[in-house]
Design an enzyme around this catalytic site. Structure first.
Site, PDB file in Angstrom:
ATOM      1  CB  CYS A 156      29.328  29.941  -8.033  1.00  0.00           C
ATOM      2  SG  CYS A 156      27.703  29.613  -7.983  1.00  0.00           S
TER       3      CYS A 156
ATOM      4  CG  HIS B  43      30.896  25.645  -8.487  1.00  0.00           C
ATOM      5  ND1 HIS B  43      31.489  26.293  -7.525  1.00  0.00           N
ATOM      6  CD2 HIS B  43      29.446  25.681  -8.757  1.00  0.00           C
ATOM      7  CE1 HIS B  43      30.378  26.809  -7.056  1.00  0.00           C
ATOM      8  NE2 HIS B  43      29.358  26.629  -7.739  1.00  0.00           N
TER       9      HIS B  43
ATOM     10  CD  GLU C 135      34.923  25.544  -6.837  1.00  0.00           C
ATOM     11  OE1 GLU C 135      34.714  25.812  -7.948  1.00  0.00           O
ATOM     12  OE2 GLU C 135      33.823  25.841  -6.475  1.00  0.00           O
TER      13      GLU C 135
END
Lengths: 237, 105
Positions: A86, A203, A205
């Site tokens: 990002c 994302h 994560e």
């Protein structure tokens, strides 16, 4: 494996990255403050999401000149693995480590939702563990994720197999309406010519545990770990 | 339309004042205008263009929304220009997506 997760003023996905890499995947992950000039014994670097330096001027424009980014430039030049997520992707583009730029979403809206990603190539340290034809379901959360590069750059990316992920619909078709931001060629993520630096807007994560709605993001980090383990020796930081 | 013009000219007045005052404090004032390259998608410009048309303004063509920076500079004019030109290229604008125009007064 030792992961360095960079921290800029207004990074806000740094803790998610450390949680995913440390608590979920069982690796050593530590924060590296933007004023640091060394990455220590890091095997790989994560440039996390957020709004570094308030996104002032342009996303990533100020972060790229921070001391730690000089260390990341040197680390990348030696072949070290760097993944920008990002805002991290935006920073890597501003730093010239990746080509092109990320501009305002074509809708002018901040988009926060799960998207489907088609992995275009498994020939990279970031995608080698993604099963062929596996569609990744991973969240995006950005206002400036529309990938732009000139035609020559786009042709080079395609010719060198450097587009890693494209936005797709639930059937895996790469269509214009499947893109949350209007990126050229539906590009969600790509890598450099050396294939050791990559960036993506979604994302991973935030998608490493089933309780969060998807664990598909693990495949990206597991690819990184697999690539590191397959290496004869890690580069010096 | 006349009332619109009056409104804008009043708003512009402070900028003109700064320019005339420039000699007193800082030696020079650099004015930098950054605009998206023509080839780059500019949804903001397109939206403003559509809004202008909605408001009934006639003859409105393409709109490009950019940025404007004013920087006080001291010292030699040529050095200032060279430094700021470099800063524009390296930092203040992104040559991949933006063009810039630098003026020093």
């Amino acid at each position: 494996m030792n992961f360095a997760v960079l921290q800029f003023p207004a990074s806000n996905c740094d803790q998610d990255a450390v949680h995913a890499l440390g608590a979920v995947l069982g690796h050593a992950a530590r924060y590296v403050w933007h004023k640091e000039t060394s990455l220590g014994d890091a095997d790989a670097v994560i440039v996390p999401g957020g709004f570094s330096y308030g996104d002032y001027l342009r996303t990533g424009a100020i972060a790229r000149f921070s001391p730690v980014m000089q260390a990341v430039q040197a680390f990348a030049a030696q072949g070290g693995l760097v993944l920008g997520i990002c805002n991290g992707f935006q920073i890597l583009c501003e730093a010239g480590l990746l080509p092109g730029a990320l501009i305002r979403n074509r809708s002018l809206q901040f988009r926060c939702e799960h998207v489907h990603l088609k992995t275009v190539t498994t020939d990279s340290p970031f995608t080698n563990q993604v099963p062929p034809d596996k569609l990744l379901r991973i969240p995006v959360a950005h206002g400036e994720g529309c990938y732009f590069a000139d035609e020559a750059t786009l042709a080079e990316l395609a010719a060198q197999d450097r587009i890693l992920w494209q936005y797709a619909n639930a059937r895996g078709e790469v269509t214009e309406s499947a893109s949350p931001n209007g990126s050229l060629r539906n590009i969600a993520g790509l890598c450099n010519p050396g294939r050791n630096v990559a960036g993506l807007m979604p994302h991973p994560e935030r998608a490493c545990e089933a309780i969060l709605g998807s664990a598909d993001g693990r495949l990206i980090f597991e690819s990184l770990v697999h690539a590191l383990r397959s290496r004869p020796c890690a580069p010096a930081a | 339309m006349i009332s619109h013009r009056k409104k804008f000219s009043r708003r512009d007045a402070p900028l003109a004042n700064i320019a005339t005052r420039a000699g007193a404090g800082a030696d020079m004032k650099a004015k930098i205008i950054i605009t998206p390259k023509k080839a780059v998608l500019d949804p903001q410009g397109k939206t403003v263009q559509n809004a202008l048309a909605h408001l009934g303004y006639q003859g409105i063509g393409a709109v490009h929304v950019g940025k404007y920076l004013e920087i006080d500079v001291e010292g030699d004019r040529e050095t200032a220009r060279r430094q700021l030109d470099e800063a524009c290229h390296k930092f203040l604008s992104n040559p991949v997506i933006e063009d810039y125009r630098l003026e020093i007064e």
